[in-house]
Write a protein that holds these residues in place. Structure first.
Motif, PDB file in Angstrom:
ATOM      1  N   PRO A  98       0.876  -1.202  -0.038  1.00 27.93           N
ATOM      2  CA  PRO A  98      -0.140  -0.159   0.022  1.00 27.93           C
ATOM      3  C   PRO A  98       0.849   1.327   0.016  1.00 27.93           C
ATOM      4  O   PRO A  98       1.979   1.279   0.625  1.00 27.93           O
ATOM      5  N   VAL A  99       0.478   2.229  -0.770  1.00 28.23           N
ATOM      6  CA  VAL A  99       1.265   3.447  -0.854  1.00 28.23           C
ATOM      7  C   VAL A  99       0.244   4.581  -0.256  1.00 28.23           C
ATOM      8  O   VAL A  99       0.544   5.793  -0.258  1.00 28.23           O
ATOM      9  N   TYR A 100      -0.843   4.384   0.308  1.00 30.81           N
ATOM     10  CA  TYR A 100      -1.760   5.293   0.951  1.00 30.81           C
ATOM     11  C   TYR A 100      -1.925   4.885   2.510  1.00 30.81           C
ATOM     12  O   TYR A 100      -2.114   3.720   2.690  1.00 30.81           O
ATOM     13  N   PRO A 101      -2.169   5.918   3.541  1.00 30.44           N
ATOM     14  CA  PRO A 101      -2.331   5.272   4.853  1.00 30.44           C
ATOM     15  C   PRO A 101      -3.838   4.543   4.579  1.00 30.44           C
ATOM     16  O   PRO A 101      -4.124   3.711   5.586  1.00 30.44           O
ATOM     17  N   LEU A 102      -4.900   5.028   3.900  1.00 23.78           N
ATOM     18  CA  LEU A 102      -6.137   4.106   3.720  1.00 23.78           C
ATOM     19  C   LEU A 102      -6.343   3.861   2.447  1.00 23.78           C
ATOM     20  O   LEU A 102      -6.443   4.795   1.397  1.00 23.78           O
ATOM     21  N   THR A 103      -6.762   2.654   2.294  1.00 22.67           N
ATOM     22  CA  THR A 103      -6.877   2.014   0.985  1.00 22.67           C
ATOM     23  C   THR A 103      -8.349   1.264   0.997  1.00 22.67           C
ATOM     24  O   THR A 103      -8.515   0.467   1.981  1.00 22.67           O
ATOM     25  N   MET A 104      -9.004   1.638   0.034  1.00 30.78           N
ATOM     26  CA  MET A 104     -10.271   0.901  -0.173  1.00 30.78           C
ATOM     27  C   MET A 104     -10.272  -0.611  -0.338  1.00 30.78           C
ATOM     28  O   MET A 104      -9.497  -0.930  -1.383  1.00 30.78           O
ATOM     29  N   THR A 105     -10.682  -1.495   0.327  1.00 36.18           N
ATOM     30  CA  THR A 105     -10.745  -2.804   0.149  1.00 36.18           C
ATOM     31  C   THR A 105     -11.963  -3.570  -0.015  1.00 36.18           C
ATOM     32  O   THR A 105     -11.875  -4.520  -0.859  1.00 36.18           O
ATOM     33  N   TRP A 106     -13.243  -3.106   0.206  1.00 29.81           N
ATOM     34  CA  TRP A 106     -14.151  -3.538  -0.248  1.00 29.81           C
ATOM     35  C   TRP A 106     -15.387  -2.520  -0.067  1.00 29.81           C
ATOM     36  O   TRP A 106     -15.053  -1.493   0.866  1.00 29.81           O
ATOM     37  N   SER A 107     -16.429  -2.551  -0.827  1.00 27.58           N
ATOM     38  CA  SER A 107     -17.561  -1.866  -0.637  1.00 27.58           C
ATOM     39  C   SER A 107     -18.774  -2.419  -0.788  1.00 27.58           C
ATOM     40  O   SER A 107     -19.308  -3.440  -1.291  1.00 27.58           O
ATOM     41  N   PHE A 108     -19.543  -2.217   0.518  1.00 25.19           N
ATOM     42  CA  PHE A 108     -20.784  -2.990   0.839  1.00 25.19           C
ATOM     43  C   PHE A 108     -22.099  -1.979   0.243  1.00 25.19           C
ATOM     44  O   PHE A 108     -21.832  -0.852   0.392  1.00 25.19           O
ATOM     45  N   GLY A 109     -22.767  -2.556  -0.524  1.00 26.74           N
ATOM     46  CA  GLY A 109     -24.023  -1.823  -0.906  1.00 26.74           C
ATOM     47  C   GLY A 109     -24.077  -1.754  -2.638  1.00 26.74           C
ATOM     48  O   GLY A 109     -22.954  -2.049  -3.219  1.00 26.74           O
ATOM     49  N   HIS A 143     -27.174   8.652   1.888  1.00 20.92           N
ATOM     50  CA  HIS A 143     -27.974   8.579   0.854  1.00 20.92           C
ATOM     51  C   HIS A 143     -27.551   7.706  -0.489  1.00 20.92           C
ATOM     52  O   HIS A 143     -28.138   7.305  -1.215  1.00 20.92           O
ATOM     53  N   ASP A 144     -26.029   7.499  -0.402  1.00 22.70           N
ATOM     54  CA  ASP A 144     -25.621   6.683  -1.587  1.00 22.70           C
ATOM     55  C   ASP A 144     -25.717   5.281  -1.354  1.00 22.70           C
ATOM     56  O   ASP A 144     -25.203   4.532  -2.219  1.00 22.70           O
ATOM     57  N   ARG A 145     -26.198   4.836  -0.109  1.00 24.34           N
ATOM     58  CA  ARG A 145     -26.514   3.445   0.382  1.00 24.34           C
ATOM     59  C   ARG A 145     -25.253   2.417   0.084  1.00 24.34           C
ATOM     60  O   ARG A 145     -25.190   1.269  -0.074  1.00 24.34           O
ATOM     61  N   SER A 146     -24.205   2.918   0.628  1.00 23.29           N
ATOM     62  CA  SER A 146     -23.021   2.010   0.550  1.00 23.29           C
ATOM     63  C   SER A 146     -22.314   2.176   1.902  1.00 23.29           C
ATOM     64  O   SER A 146     -22.371   3.046   2.581  1.00 23.29           O
ATOM     65  N   VAL A 147     -21.251   1.325   1.945  1.00 24.15           N
ATOM     66  CA  VAL A 147     -20.406   1.186   3.204  1.00 24.15           C
ATOM     67  C   VAL A 147     -19.109   0.930   2.650  1.00 24.15           C
ATOM     68  O   VAL A 147     -19.085  -0.183   1.908  1.00 24.15           O
ATOM     69  N   VAL A 148     -18.215   1.559   3.001  1.00 26.43           N
ATOM     70  CA  VAL A 148     -16.683   1.301   2.293  1.00 26.43           C
ATOM     71  C   VAL A 148     -16.003   0.868   3.373  1.00 26.43           C
ATOM     72  O   VAL A 148     -15.797   1.465   4.535  1.00 26.43           O
ATOM     73  N   GLN A 149     -15.011  -0.268   3.134  1.00 26.03           N
ATOM     74  CA  GLN A 149     -14.163  -0.584   4.184  1.00 26.03           C
ATOM     75  C   GLN A 149     -12.693  -0.235   3.477  1.00 26.03           C
ATOM     76  O   GLN A 149     -12.244  -0.536   2.411  1.00 26.03           O
ATOM     77  N   TRP A 150     -11.995   0.375   4.710  1.00 28.07           N
ATOM     78  CA  TRP A 150     -10.526   0.841   4.369  1.00 28.07           C
ATOM     79  C   TRP A 150      -9.418   0.334   5.166  1.00 28.07           C
ATOM     80  O   TRP A 150      -9.639   0.386   6.433  1.00 28.07           O
ATOM     81  N   LYS A 151      -8.726  -0.203   4.600  1.00 31.42           N
ATOM     82  CA  LYS A 151      -7.486  -0.774   5.151  1.00 31.42           C
ATOM     83  C   LYS A 151      -6.613   0.114   5.492  1.00 31.42           C
ATOM     84  O   LYS A 151      -6.176   1.232   4.815  1.00 31.42           O
ATOM     85  N   ILE A 152      -5.957   0.191   6.905  1.00 37.16           N
ATOM     86  CA  ILE A 152      -5.311   1.207   7.587  1.00 37.16           C
ATOM     87  C   ILE A 152      -3.801   0.843   7.297  1.00 37.16           C
ATOM     88  O   ILE A 152      -3.455  -0.329   7.948  1.00 37.16           O
ATOM     89  N   THR A 153      -2.932   1.662   6.808  1.00 34.38           N
ATOM     90  CA  THR A 153      -1.479   1.417   6.819  1.00 34.38           C
ATOM     91  C   THR A 153      -0.843   2.635   7.475  1.00 34.38           C
ATOM     92  O   THR A 153      -0.440   3.749   6.889  1.00 34.38           O
ATOM     93  N   LEU A 154      -0.425   2.402   8.855  1.00 36.62           N
ATOM     94  CA  LEU A 154       0.274   3.258   9.543  1.00 36.62           C
ATOM     95  C   LEU A 154       1.666   3.708   9.019  1.00 36.62           C
ATOM     96  O   LEU A 154       2.061   5.015   9.401  1.00 36.62           O
ATOM     97  N   SER A 155       2.344   2.626   8.456  1.00 33.83           N
ATOM     98  CA  SER A 155       3.600   3.182   8.208  1.00 33.83           C
ATOM     99  C   SER A 155       3.684   4.170   6.830  1.00 33.83           C
ATOM    100  O   SER A 155       4.564   4.860   7.174  1.00 33.83           O
ATOM    101  N   VAL A 156       2.760   4.203   6.255  1.00 36.35           N
ATOM    102  CA  VAL A 156       2.765   5.234   5.154  1.00 36.35           C
ATOM    103  C   VAL A 156       2.532   6.593   5.805  1.00 36.35           C
ATOM    104  O   VAL A 156       3.480   7.657   5.241  1.00 36.35           O
ATOM    105  N   LEU A 157       1.811   6.635   6.821  1.00 34.63           N
ATOM    106  CA  LEU A 157       1.436   7.919   7.620  1.00 34.63           C
ATOM    107  C   LEU A 157       2.919   8.413   8.112  1.00 34.63           C
ATOM    108  O   LEU A 157       3.445   9.834   8.091  1.00 34.63           O
ATOM    109  N   GLU A 158       3.480   7.388   8.865  1.00 31.33           N
ATOM    110  CA  GLU A 158       4.426   7.699   9.730  1.00 31.33           C
ATOM    111  C   GLU A 158       5.655   8.358   8.666  1.00 31.33           C
ATOM    112  O   GLU A 158       6.580   9.232   9.079  1.00 31.33           O
ATOM    113  N   ALA A 159       5.721   7.553   7.493  1.00 30.53           N
ATOM    114  CA  ALA A 159       6.719   8.068   6.296  1.00 30.53           C
ATOM    115  C   ALA A 159       6.554   9.548   5.874  1.00 30.53           C
ATOM    116  O   ALA A 159       7.609  10.216   5.778  1.00 30.53           O
ATOM    117  N   ALA A 160       5.262   9.924   6.130  1.00 30.45           N
ATOM    118  CA  ALA A 160       4.610  11.302   5.418  1.00 30.45           C
ATOM    119  C   ALA A 160       5.570  12.265   6.477  1.00 30.45           C
ATOM    120  O   ALA A 160       5.883  13.344   6.177  1.00 30.45           O
TER     121      ALA A 160
END
Length: 1132
Positions: A245-256, A895-912
């Motif tokens: 991962p190259v971002y602190p938060l990465t979309m992994t799944w979308s419910f809805g 109202h967009d009727r969705s739930v998004v799952q985000w993977k957290i990668t803390l090392s990327v934020l620490e690098a920033a």
């Protein structure tokens, strides 16, 4: 070469013939290929050949120069409507043949003048390049038509894309001749377009040696210079290796699923793959593998999508600011072309369609005056090939489709009007739902919500006809009463015309509109979308179980498999061989506002306003169980108790349920009904002995667990309307000296209220204390600050982008810090759970604002590099949850009727953070000009001048040089550099500095150095500087509307307010302030009394101040400030 270049390119004329004279080969997309893989391979080869040929063509065309003028005439024919009684014979379809009345034809001329040398697309819309000028005008030439227009109930206008052939030299109209000869060239790509696709990877002026070196490096590394899009002949989407991962938060799944948009069936050979939309992301979902691939690129909610006939190319468009149209390669998931500013005057795209060969894309804008655009997207151009503005009387066009075999013909419709030609029927036909071209290609079919089908004949005059007679036109020939149920979907597949209706029936007709077969026993909701497999049906064998059709012969009804989407957000797969209906997924059909994660299992509960609660295992993406409540009960809030055995649910009409977490059955015999409004918050105490709720009536209710007859049951304790405005947070905690729970609530009325649970009894909720948290801004959320220090804090965020730490016992504001500033204030936050004991001293916050989710490294200190955020739901975030192990964050989109799952990668934020610099380096970046800028130099001057000032300007004693200034000087320095804190804020700053080391050393601090002063200044000042918005709001409340329509305050009222309201002044202080503002006190208000030349009492305010004071006069003339307009940020 860009990826867009790999798509099919030259324009096709009628019946699939190419318009480019240099290429006589038939389009491979029109051939029926039995082997899908071979078809993909042939397409790729054809694209490469077309690229080479177009490149050669462009080189020849680059030598030509000339000017072109064109006039395109669009004919609109109309007919007055009459009303005839409708009849239907029982069980028999009735066809009504309508004889058109004698009509008066009128011409609407669309004149387009094109200057500069450029390529022209044959048709109604000339292609305009950059640097060209185009002028569009619609003109009625027959006065008799005006009378007819008033009576039309159905408008249909023809958009002809093939009216002008390359051989024609000019077009004339009966009343107006062009001013000169119109020269026309064949439709070839200009030279500047030819190189455009190469510029991404090959700059124009690259030297030969450099290109050779790059080629050597690529060959050594094994990198192919050929793009992945052109080299891929099969689906490799789900074969990609997962990279780091190259971002602190990465979309992994979308419910809805956004059930207002269609679901497309894009693969079936070896895997069942669907395409649908979830909020601002298009999802490619592999059913068998249970994998998702996310097409991310839109910043707004996706409003429409379409696919090519071979399912290779996907087009998505959105609504909102800076709207985009993106074309994707479904084999690789790569965006091959992006159209920016596709609708600069409107709000985005309303409808969109792609030709069967994927060479043209049609869009209809969502604007007051809609615009139809045709895009040659394979050329990677930034402007449409042709455009047309639609008159507002045609209604809002929300559906468009191309003729399957003629790219130059398309039809669109609104609920009441269709665009092709202008006609009226002599019968009431109902509201149009969709329109398509008939299988015979000489007719158009329009379905209505009354179950009828309007049949239009397309009359195409021979090419030898005169100009006036040479326009295609349309006549209504039949009104077919096809069925009683309203038709919601109309499409064609193979040799059948297919309809879906509001009752869930799917019916198939032949080209004569005779019924062939239907599916009415499936018990589905209203049909929203039908998508057939691109793989033809397998021929019947002895083992086949195809149903017989309803003809007299009773032949087998052989049909492709297809996907069904219904209005209740359910998606099904129908295997026609054996009529096997498989439910793929059922998602909430209404807004999702409530989500909660289990405290020690990978489970998430999702609640919708439609009354559905679904529980998923978010690690293996498996749906577990659900419950649908009775109509009228919409889920507004959900929370698991700390043990994970119970799930509290609050509903929109005020009901509170306590459910078993593993079965969703009622834990208490009856739900609690003590509120009349929506329950917005639910919280459990740490020992699960108490449960508290808050509703939209500003009321807090408490429930407790008691033992009755040897059983533990939940009972209502008390409720209290403790706030005057909406409650933003409801939080349980634990007293430091005991294990007893404590309860706090926070409201937008700026009140932090703590309740005494031990002294509360039936119907009486005791209040322990009340504290004001803010003076100007309002609080948005609160959470317990993790124990990173010896002092326990409450962390409260406010609308001014500040994070404030309050002592958990005394409620004293101990620190004010600059929080994340990403367009809107933080609305909800949670502390990320630790994964191990080693991480206890390194903690993080997860937060959401209006449309983003982000991470913040603790402790908060104002460093902007310690935070990161990403857009999660463009139309607004309704809720947030964090997994028990801190690996994932979840956001609900409302109202967009969705739930998004985000993977957290803390090392990327620490690098920033490490890249942002150490010590004061990140803070210098927050100053105008940075460390070497003018502002910082002025700040240093004021800081050291205050040392002189505190020791006396005129003193003759030896100066004491120091790196500090005393705290009493701090407000003056703050105001000198443009920050004007209130007296309450000054007290907070003093407390923050004084008690900064008290817990550790027991000593108070009475001075501050320059680095610490800089941090205090940056953390306390408004994040976007001084703006007029706050001053205007004050004048709206305190002032009146003057003769010029502006809010103003009379002079006498203004002076009275200063000495009586808020942090009021004494009269002496007020007069001294005005003396300083008017330049009569050299050193400012009471700064050096010895140098004061004018006493405040000597000032005549009647002469200095105008009779009425507006916000602008107050800011610029009285205060002398240079204040910008609104910063564009919320919460100010």
């Amino acid at each position: 070469m860009s990826d867009a270049a790999e798509a099919p390119r030259e324009a096709t004329g009628e019946n699939g013939e190419t318009e480019m004279k240099e290429e006589e080969e038939p389009n491979p997309n029109y051939k029926e290929v039995e082997d899908p893989q071979q078809e993909s391979k042939d397409d790729t080869i054809a694209w490469r050949e077309s690229q080479e040929e177009e490149r050669k063509t462009g080189e020849e065309e680059g030598e030509e120069e000339g000017k072109e003028d064109k006039k395109i005439v669009m004919e609109e024919t109309e007919e007055k409507a009459g009303e005839v009684q409708e009849k239907e014979a029982s069980g028999i379809q009735e066809e009504t043949t309508v004889e058109p009345q004698e009509v008066t034809a009128s011409m609407i001329r669309l004149e387009t003048q094109i200057t500069d040398s450029q390529s022209i697309t044959s048709g109604i819309f000339p292609k305009t390049q950059r640097g060209s000028k185009s002028k569009l005008s619609l003109q009625l030439e027959d006065a008799e038509t005006d009378e007819l227009l008033r009576d039309l109930s159905t408008q249909i206008e023809f958009l002809d894309l093939d009216q002008i052939s390359p051989e024609e030299q000019q077009i004339s109209s009966p009343e107006r001749q062009p001013s000169g000869e119109l020269e026309e060239k064949t439709d070839r790509m200009p030279q500047d377009e030819l190189g455009q696709e190469r510029r991404d990877l090959e700059p124009e002026n690259r030297e030969e040696g450099q290109e050779r070196r790059v080629s050597d490096i690529q060959s050594k590394a094994g990198i192919s210079r050929e793009s992945l899009v052109s080299s891929t002949t099969e689906d490799i989407l789900f074969q990609k290796d997962k990279s780091t991962p190259v971002y602190p938060l990465t979309m992994t799944w979308s419910f809805g699923w956004n059930s207002s948009l269609p679901v497309y069936y894009i693969r079936e050979e070896r895997q069942r793959v669907l395409l649908y939309v979830c909020a601002h992301t298009a999802i490619i979902y592999n059913v068998f593998r249970n994998n998702q691939y996310h097409l991310q690129g839109h910043a707004n909610i996706i409003s429409c999508l379409c696919v090519s006939e071979d399912r290779r190319w996907i087009a998505t468009a959105d609504k909102g600011p800076d709207c985009l149209v993106i074309i994707w390669d479904s084999f690789t998931g790569i965006p091959v072309h992006t159209i920016f500013d596709s609708c600069p005057e409107g709000n985005g795209i309303m409808a969109m369609a792609m030709t069967h060969d994927a060479k043209y894309l049609a869009t209809i804008s969502d604007a007051e005056v809609q615009k139809v655009c045709i895009w040659k997207w394979t050329l990677a151009v930034e402007t449409p090939a042709c455009t047309l503005e639609l008159p507002t009387e045609y209604g809002v066009q929300n559906y468009v489709t191309f003729n399957p075999t003629n790219n130059k013909e398309l039809v669109s419709n609104s609920k009441t009007r269709a665009i092709y030609y202008a006609w009226t029927f002599n019968k009431l036909v109902g509201k149009f739902s969709q329109s398509i071209f008939h299988l015979n290609l000489t007719q158009i079919l329009s379905a209505t919500m009354e179950g009828k089908l309007v049949v239009w004949d397309i009359h195409r005059p021979p090419s030898s006809a005169s100009t006036f007679l040479g326009f295609p036109y349309i006549k209504p020939c039949k009104l077919v009463h096809l069925q009683k149920e309203g038709i919601t979907v109309l499409t064609t597949i193979d040799s059948y015309i297919v309809t879906g209706d509001i009752k869930g029936n799917i019916k198939f007709y032949d080209h004569t509109l005779s019924i062939v077969n239907w599916y009415s026993h499936l018990k589905l909701g209203a049909i929203r979308t039908l998508s057939f497999s691109k793989t033809p049906a397998t021929p019947p064998t002895e083992k086949s179980n195809y149903p017989p059709d309803c003809t007299l012969k009773g032949d087998l009804f052989v049909l492709r498999n297809f996907i069904i989407g219904t209005s209740d957000a359910a998606v099904y797969h129908l295997t026609t061989d054996g009529t096997k209906l498989e439910k793929l997924f059922v998602e909430p059909k209404d807004a999702i506002c409530a989500i909660s994660c289990h405290p020690y299992q990978p489970l998430i509960a999702i609640g919708s306003i439609c009354g559905m609660i679904k529980v998923w295992n978010y690690e293996n993406k498996q749906y577990l169980f659900s419950r649908v409540f009775e109509k009228g009960l919409g889920v507004q809030s959900l929370t698991y108790n700390p043990e994970g055995a119970l799930l509290g649910a609050g509903f929109t009409e005020g009901t509170v349920y306590i459910l078993d977490a593993m079965s969703l059955e009622n834990e208490s015999p009856e739900p609690f009904k003590y509120s009349r409004t929506s329950v917005t918050h639910i919280s459990f105490s740490h020992d699960s002995q108490y449960m508290a709720t808050a509703d939209r009536s500003f009321t807090v209710a408490v429930y407790m667990l008691v033992v009755r007859n040897g059983q533990r049951v939940w009972e209502y304790l008390a409720r209290l309307r403790s706030h005057r405005k909406s409650i933003r947070s409801l939080l349980f905690g634990v007293y430091l000296d005991s294990n007893e729970p404590r309860l706090l609530s926070l409201g937008t009325d700026r009140l932090l209220i703590e309740y005494d649970l031990l002294r509360s009894y039936k119907d009486h909720l005791e209040v322990l204390d009340i504290h004001h948290t803010d003076q100007g801004c309002y609080p948005t959320c609160m959470v317990w600050y993790p124990p990173l220090t010896r002092e326990l804090f409450l962390l409260i965020c406010n609308s001014g982008y500040k994070v404030k730490l309050f002592n958990a016992t005394t409620k004293m504001c101990r620190k004010t810090l600059l929080g994340p500033a990403y367009g809107s204030p933080i609305e909800q936050t949670q502390v990320l759970p630790v994964r191990s004991m080693a991480e206890l001293q390194k903690r993080y916050l997860v937060f959401i604002n209006r449309d983003k989710v982000g991470l913040q490294i603790l402790p908060v200190d104002g460093n902007p590099h310690k935070t990161s955020a990403i857009v999660c739901h463009p139309n607004g975030v309704a809720g947030m949850a964090v997994s028990y192990d801190g690996c994932y964050a979840f956001t609900a989109g409302g109202h967009d009727r969705s739930v998004v799952q985000w993977k957290i990668t803390l090392s990327v934020l620490e690098a920033a953070v490490s890249l942002g610099g150490e010590d004061l380096t990140p803070f210098y970046g927050l100053l105008s000009g940075g460390r070497e800028g003018k502002f910082y130099r002025e700040l240093e001057d004021y800081f050291y001048y205050s040392q002189l000032r505190s020791q006396g300007i005129d003193t003759m004693e030896t100066r004491k040089v120091s790196e500090h200034i005393c705290l009493s000087e701090l407000p003056f320095v703050m105001r000198a550099i443009g920050f004007y804190p209130s007296e309450e804020k000054i007290d907070d700053i003093f407390n923050e500095i004084k008690f900064g080391e008290y817990v550790d050393t027991g000593k108070l601090i009475d001075k501050i150095n320059l680095p610490d002063f800089l941090k205090v200044y940056l953390n306390h000042k408004p994040p976007f500087g001084n703006t007029m918005s706050g001053i205007h709001k004050s004048f709206e409340v305190l002032g009146y509307t003057n003769s010029k329509g502006k809010k103003a305050i009379r002079r006498e009222d203004f002076l009275r307010l200063l000495v009586t309201k808020g942090e009021h002044m004494t009269e002496e202080e007020m007069l001294d302030c005005f003396a300083s503002l008017f330049g009569l006190n050299p050193e400012g208000w009471k700064s050096e009394p010895a140098t004061c030349s004018v006493k405040g009492s000597e000032i005549c305010l009647e002469e200095e101040l105008p009779d009425e004071i507006t916000a602008e006069i107050f800011a610029t003339e009285i205060l002398g400030l240079t204040i910008s307009e609104d910063s564009g940020q919320d919460g100010q």
